[in-house]
Design a protein around this motif. Structure first.
Motif, PDB file in Angstrom:
ATOM      1  N   THR A 171     -38.715 -10.535  18.968  1.00 46.30           N
ATOM      2  CA  THR A 171     -39.236 -11.668  19.588  1.00 46.30           C
ATOM      3  C   THR A 171     -38.484 -12.226  18.651  1.00 46.30           C
ATOM      4  N   GLY A 172     -38.406 -12.343  17.906  1.00 49.53           N
ATOM      5  CA  GLY A 172     -37.264 -13.529  16.689  1.00 49.53           C
ATOM      6  C   GLY A 172     -36.040 -13.880  17.195  1.00 49.53           C
ATOM      7  N   THR A 173     -35.250 -12.379  18.072  1.00 50.40           N
ATOM      8  CA  THR A 173     -34.032 -12.948  18.309  1.00 50.40           C
ATOM      9  C   THR A 173     -34.044 -13.723  19.782  1.00 50.40           C
ATOM     10  N   LEU A 174     -34.833 -13.274  20.074  1.00 49.66           N
ATOM     11  CA  LEU A 174     -35.106 -13.693  21.297  1.00 49.66           C
ATOM     12  C   LEU A 174     -35.299 -15.888  21.302  1.00 49.66           C
ATOM     13  N   ASN A 175     -36.259 -15.743  20.145  1.00 51.66           N
ATOM     14  CA  ASN A 175     -36.216 -17.608  19.981  1.00 51.66           C
ATOM     15  C   ASN A 175     -34.956 -18.582  19.654  1.00 51.66           C
ATOM     16  N   VAL A 176     -34.011 -16.355  18.931  1.00 51.71           N
ATOM     17  CA  VAL A 176     -32.601 -17.476  17.961  1.00 51.71           C
ATOM     18  C   VAL A 176     -32.057 -18.214  19.183  1.00 51.71           C
ATOM     19  N   LEU A 177     -31.720 -17.200  20.376  1.00 51.82           N
ATOM     20  CA  LEU A 177     -31.227 -17.297  21.124  1.00 51.82           C
ATOM     21  C   LEU A 177     -31.941 -18.788  21.856  1.00 51.82           C
ATOM     22  N   GLU A 178     -32.725 -18.638  22.561  1.00 50.28           N
ATOM     23  CA  GLU A 178     -33.549 -19.466  23.117  1.00 50.28           C
ATOM     24  C   GLU A 178     -33.192 -20.926  22.305  1.00 50.28           C
ATOM     25  N   ALA A 179     -33.197 -21.237  21.133  1.00 49.99           N
ATOM     26  CA  ALA A 179     -32.973 -22.494  20.289  1.00 49.99           C
ATOM     27  C   ALA A 179     -31.293 -22.875  20.244  1.00 49.99           C
ATOM     28  N   ALA A 180     -31.096 -21.375  20.295  1.00 51.77           N
ATOM     29  CA  ALA A 180     -29.160 -21.926  20.532  1.00 51.77           C
ATOM     30  C   ALA A 180     -29.507 -22.612  22.228  1.00 51.77           C
ATOM     31  N   ARG A 181     -29.762 -21.970  22.609  1.00 57.36           N
ATOM     32  CA  ARG A 181     -28.900 -22.184  24.395  1.00 57.36           C
ATOM     33  C   ARG A 181     -29.892 -24.306  24.366  1.00 57.36           C
ATOM     34  N   ALA A 182     -31.101 -24.275  23.733  1.00 52.72           N
ATOM     35  CA  ALA A 182     -31.574 -25.682  23.726  1.00 52.72           C
ATOM     36  C   ALA A 182     -30.704 -26.595  23.386  1.00 52.72           C
ATOM     37  N   THR A 183     -30.331 -26.010  22.042  1.00 55.52           N
ATOM     38  CA  THR A 183     -28.848 -27.080  21.210  1.00 55.52           C
ATOM     39  C   THR A 183     -28.231 -26.783  21.316  1.00 55.52           C
ATOM     40  N   GLY A 184     -27.303 -26.288  22.588  1.00 53.97           N
ATOM     41  CA  GLY A 184     -25.780 -26.392  22.811  1.00 53.97           C
ATOM     42  C   GLY A 184     -25.058 -25.432  21.340  1.00 53.97           C
ATOM     43  N   VAL A 185     -26.141 -24.620  21.139  1.00 56.55           N
ATOM     44  CA  VAL A 185     -24.651 -23.895  19.740  1.00 56.55           C
ATOM     45  C   VAL A 185     -23.819 -23.077  20.516  1.00 56.55           C
ATOM     46  N   GLU A 186     -22.673 -22.902  20.526  1.00 55.66           N
ATOM     47  CA  GLU A 186     -21.907 -22.437  20.645  1.00 55.66           C
ATOM     48  C   GLU A 186     -21.829 -20.379  20.778  1.00 55.66           C
ATOM     49  N   GLN A 187     -21.874 -20.620  20.019  1.00 59.72           N
ATOM     50  CA  GLN A 187     -22.420 -18.886  19.025  1.00 59.72           C
ATOM     51  C   GLN A 187     -23.294 -18.534  18.248  1.00 59.72           C
ATOM     52  N   VAL A 188     -23.738 -17.499  18.509  1.00 62.11           N
ATOM     53  CA  VAL A 188     -24.646 -16.591  18.319  1.00 62.11           C
ATOM     54  C   VAL A 188     -24.513 -15.460  17.330  1.00 62.11           C
ATOM     55  N   ILE A 189     -24.468 -15.134  16.154  1.00 68.51           N
ATOM     56  CA  ILE A 189     -23.446 -13.514  15.493  1.00 68.51           C
ATOM     57  C   ILE A 189     -25.594 -13.070  15.295  1.00 68.51           C
ATOM     58  N   VAL A 190     -25.475 -11.721  15.868  1.00 68.19           N
ATOM     59  CA  VAL A 190     -26.308 -11.111  15.278  1.00 68.19           C
ATOM     60  C   VAL A 190     -26.541  -9.777  14.657  1.00 68.19           C
ATOM     61  N   ALA A 191     -27.351 -10.013  13.667  1.00 65.72           N
ATOM     62  CA  ALA A 191     -27.025  -7.634  13.200  1.00 65.72           C
ATOM     63  C   ALA A 191     -28.440  -7.226  13.703  1.00 65.72           C
ATOM     64  N   SER A 192     -27.180  -5.592  13.933  1.00 63.31           N
ATOM     65  CA  SER A 192     -28.335  -4.787  15.198  1.00 63.31           C
ATOM     66  C   SER A 192     -28.489  -3.935  13.561  1.00 63.31           C
TER      67      SER A 192
END
Length: 317
Positions: free
Chosen positions: A96-117
């Motif tokens: 859920t935390g990752t989903l939130n980060v991606l949604e925040a990026a989409r809402a604020t216009g962040v260009e790139q998101v790198i995630v740790a799997s």
């Protein structure tokens, strides 16, 4: 370039923040961390914009994400045993935390998101080395949550055009990794026990293998990806095709200590995989300039850091 590092007060996050500041090419480094597994002292002396908060708080996420170019999402509840003990907490933070980060990026216009799997997503797949296209079969709630982490990143790239890059970490170790808790990773746990004169607890026969990756190498790869705004339509192993058993790790530690250490063999842990080794062909294709530090050198640097922490002479054996 402005970057937000979630989980930036943790082991990898604080090393990354330090490396970014030292590089001089990052205009601003922001850190969001709820300090549940990270430590504020990891950021001491670093010129970062620190916010104490959770990735489960959408309002806080959007505030710290607003205006950044990239997000490096490292915030998580780590550890396979911890997830077995409390699967709901691992799911909430990691999936859920990752989903939130991606949604925040989409809402604020962040260009790139790198995630740790995590390499734990391969689970019961016996193939060595592990290739990104190999089938996955998670054995723990932690592994499931990390598969969700990378799955969400890939889906957001396909669905919304967000530049995402999911890295599968393999047993990252190095200076700054906490040892004094029940869910400590194996390298700091072994070093701490050895320096304290205690027996090294080995779950199973010690012949289980891992692809140990020095934290500075991880940071260099991530910084390169951020600087180049790199994205990839699938997961990327972030390890360098090494295969070290725990007994071999202990042997190297003993060689550097100049003495034999006591060992205590206990039952295998639920959810642990037997062998882990990365196929690094894709990583080397994307990051040809990154040369990994050999385990002996990385272990030496880590051992020196721990000796310094407890006031021992770093030149002593």
């Amino acid at each position: 370039m402005k970057v937000l590092v979630t989980g930036g007060a943790g082991f990898i996050g604080s090393n990354l923040a330090r490396a970014m500041l030292a590089a001089g090419s990052f205009e601003e480094v922001r850190v969001l961390d709820d300090l549940s597994t990270g430590y504020a002292e990891n950021l001491t002396g670093l010129d970062v914009a620190f916010t104490e908060g959770s990735i489960l708080d959408m309002a806080a996420l959007e505030r710290v994400a607003d205006g950044v170019d990239s997000i490096v999402h490292l915030a998580a509840i780590p550890s396979v045993p911890r997830s077995v003990a409390n699967p709901r907490a691992s799911h909430d933070a990691n999936a859920t935390g990752t989903l939130n980060v991606l949604e925040a990026a989409r809402a604020t216009g962040v260009e790139q998101v790198i995630v740790a799997s995590s390499s734990s997503v391969y689970g019961s797949n016996p193939t060595l080395p592990k290739n990104e296209d190999d089938w996955t079969r998670p054995l723990s709630p932690y592994a499931v949550s990390k598969l969700a982490t990378e799955g969400y990143a890939i889906a957001y790239q396909a669905s919304y055009g967000l530049k995402t890059l999911p890295f599968r970490f393999f047993n990252v170790y190095g200076p700054g990794q906490a040892a004094g808790h029940a869910y400590a990773a194996v390298v700091p746990k072994f070093i701490d026990a050895a320096l304290s004169g205690q027996a090294l607890e080995i779950h199973g026969d010690g012949r289980q293998s891992r692809d140990f990756t020095f934290v500075a190498d991880v940071c260099r790869v991530i910084m390169s990806a951020v600087s180049r705004r790199l994205s990839h339509p699938g997961p990327v192993n972030l390890a360098f095709n090494t295969n070290t058993t725990l007994l071999e790790l202990i042997s190297e530690l003993e060689a550097q200590l100049g003495e034999t250490v006591a060992k205590e063999f206990t039952d295998p842990r639920v959810g642990d995989v037997r062998a882990s080794q990365a196929d690094s062909l894709l990583l080397r294709e994307l990051f040809p300039d990154v040369t990994p530090l050999p385990l002996a050198d990385g272990l030496s640097a880590t051992l020196a850091w721990y000796r310094g922490r407890i006031g021992l002479d770093t030149g002593a054996s």
